[in-house]
Design an enzyme around this catalytic site. Structure first.
Site, PDB file in Angstrom:
ATOM      1  CG  ASP A  14     -12.611 -82.763  29.589  1.00 15.07           C
ATOM      2  OD1 ASP A  14     -11.673 -81.939  29.596  1.00 15.07           O
ATOM      3  OD2 ASP A  14     -13.194 -83.141  28.555  1.00 15.07           O
ATOM      4  NE  ARG A  93     -22.053 -89.504  26.959  1.00 13.69           N
ATOM      5  CZ  ARG A  93     -20.941 -90.232  27.021  1.00 13.69           C
ATOM      6  NH1 ARG A  93     -20.962 -91.448  27.530  1.00 13.69           N
ATOM      7  NH2 ARG A  93     -19.802 -89.761  26.569  1.00 13.69           N
ATOM      8  CG  ASP A 122     -21.993 -86.982  25.024  1.00 12.63           C
ATOM      9  OD1 ASP A 122     -22.958 -87.588  24.511  1.00 12.63           O
ATOM     10  OD2 ASP A 122     -20.806 -87.284  24.822  1.00 12.63           O
ATOM     11  CB  SER A 174     -11.983 -86.877  21.849  1.00 15.61           C
ATOM     12  OG  SER A 174     -13.131 -87.195  22.602  1.00 15.61           O
TER      13      SER A 174
HETATM   14  N1  ARG Z   1     -20.807 -87.669  18.052  1.00 10.19           N
HETATM   15  C1  ARG Z   1     -21.228 -88.722  18.921  1.00 10.19           C
HETATM   16  C2  ARG Z   1     -22.510 -88.358  19.614  1.00 10.19           C
HETATM   17  O1  ARG Z   1     -22.810 -87.210  19.759  1.00 10.19           O
HETATM   18  C3  ARG Z   1     -20.164 -89.132  19.900  1.00 10.19           C
HETATM   19  C4  ARG Z   1     -19.730 -88.074  20.890  1.00 10.19           C
HETATM   20  C5  ARG Z   1     -18.576 -88.460  21.793  1.00 10.19           C
HETATM   21  N2  ARG Z   1     -17.399 -88.727  21.052  1.00 10.19           N
HETATM   22  C6  ARG Z   1     -16.141 -88.779  21.552  1.00 10.19           C
HETATM   23  N3  ARG Z   1     -15.217 -89.159  20.741  1.00 10.19           N
HETATM   24  N4  ARG Z   1     -15.875 -88.475  22.775  1.00 10.19           N
HETATM   25  O2  ARG Z   1     -23.219 -89.231  20.041  1.00 10.19           O
END
Ligand code: ARG
Length: 392
Positions: A14, A93, A122, A174
């Site tokens: 991405d 983040r 995110d 992912s």
């Molecule tokens: N669901 C989790 C959150 O919102 C992780 C998101 C990212 N997960 C990933 N496998 N890229 O904090």
């Protein structure tokens, strides 16, 4: 117009495509990579960004700050989202976005960008943080703007634009990793009825295949923060990584959660956080020894709110700041040692001690030496139960 943009770049499909897409649109793209312990070959990823069209790549090691100011704050708060998620991704983040903002200021850029999808949490966490720290910055979210909706389309675009992506050894999941844990979603996991296959797990041994002899770890806390492991002083990052290793070998810290995303949908994700769960249990245990009942119970209700704030991207907000002040004031005497037994996927605290312990054996004992004055119990119960005594 200033066409300089600093992009939060991970080196994955991405964000690599995003570099090229932004450059195509006439932006001068600076790729910003924050090291929060995700691992990987940074040199290779740097080259990839340059080939994709970035004019500069900044790599910053944020691990120490992440551990101290984000992870350990959350540990002190006891934050867990929906009982199963210790918030590894969510905590990373705001610090990445903060690094991004600082880089944008240094580079005199007018905008920042990120490679988050348009349906996840995110994007919210990144953008709310940028809005709170630097409202003047324009935010670009290429994945919400372009019309490539599948990985295949992005891979096609990458091929056309000479972006080197190793799609062959790409995991069917992912993944998002940092020192505090791993988040795993997509692929076969999207059906909540499917048991996660063993190959989905990245940091932990199958508890069934873990050693049948327990491993013991002794963790020492000062002011709510772990400072020693097995009698040795360790810095925060080292300590977490050591526990990830010990916990990982013993199959500790796997959770499987159908969670409520901030954007309104439910999603299924599995998590691995071996060191984080060991520390969570250890910290809670020392608290049970040193905090009085009212403070402990009240703090538990705060933990829930704190987890929501982290999950919802509200790190740099007045409520979060106020809760930090409260939490810090509760941690002054959260000190002592805890022994945790790691065995086949289970981390159990088996011993604890503290110079501030409120536990009194003389009060608790059923043996000789009992100091508890039973005579006052009767009166206490009469008054306590008075409101409920009917017809008197
Ligand atoms: N669901 C989790 C959150 O919102 C992780 C998101 C990212 N997960 C990933 N496998 N890229 O904090």
């Amino acid at each position: 117009m200033n066409k300089k943009v600093v992009l939060a770049y991970s080196g994955g499909l991405d964000t690599s495509v995003a570099v090229s897409w932004l450059a195509d649109k006439g932006y001068d793209v600076i790729a910003y990579m924050a090291d929060v312990g995700q691992g990987g070959d940074y040199d290779k990823l740097k080259k990839r960004a340059i080939t994709a069209g970035a004019s500069k790549v900044i790599i910053e090691d944020l691990k120490e700050e992440f551990a101290k100011d984000f992870v350990f704050m959350s540990l002190k708060a006891g934050a867990v989202y929906e009982s199963k998620y210790l918030l590894a991704t969510a905590l990373s983040r705001p610090i990445i976005a903060k690094g991004l903002v600082e880089a944008a200021k240094r580079e005199k850029a007018y905008s920042v960008a990120h490679g988050c999808t348009g349906k996840g949490n995110d994007q919210v966490r990144f953008e709310v943080t940028v809005m709170a720290l630097a409202p003047e910055l324009k935010i670009i979210a290429p994945l919400r703007e372009w019309h490539m909706y599948s990985r295949e389309e992005e891979i096609e675009y990458a091929k056309e634009n000479n972006i080197q992506i190793d799609t062959t050894k790409k995991s069917p999941y992912s993944l998002d990793k940092n020192i505090w844990g791993m988040s795993i979603e997509c692929g076969i996991l999207e059906d909540p009825w499917n048991e996660p296959p063993e190959d989905a797990y990245q940091m932990t041994t199958d508890p069934n295949k873990a050693p049948s002899k327990p491993t013991y770890v002794e963790i020492e806390f000062e002011k709510g923060v772990p400072v020693k492991l097995d009698g040795k002083k360790r810095n925060p990052v080292e300590l977490i990584l050591k526990l990830n290793e010990a916990g990982g070998k013993n199959g500790i810290g796997r959770t499987d959660l159908v969670e409520n995303r901030l954007v309104g949908i439910k999603s299924r994700e599995i998590y691995e956080a071996p060191g984080a769960w060991i520390l969570y249990h250890a910290h809670k245990d020392i608290e049970s020894l040193v905090l009085d009942r009212e403070l402990l119970h009240f703090k538990e209700s705060i933990a829930l709110k704190y987890a929501e704030l982290v999950y919802y991207g509200l790190w740099f907000t007045p409520l979060k700041k106020a809760l930090d002040a409260f939490i810090s004031s509760t941690q002054k005497q959260v000190a002592g040692a805890v022994k945790v037994k790691l065995l086949k996927g289970v981390a159990s605290v088996v011993s604890r001690k503290s110079p501030y312990s409120l536990y009194s054996k003389e009060m608790a004992t059923y043996d000789k030496g009992d100091k508890f004055d039973r005579s006052v119990a009767e009166g206490f119960i009469k008054v306590w139960g008075m409101p409920y005594k009917k017809g008197v």
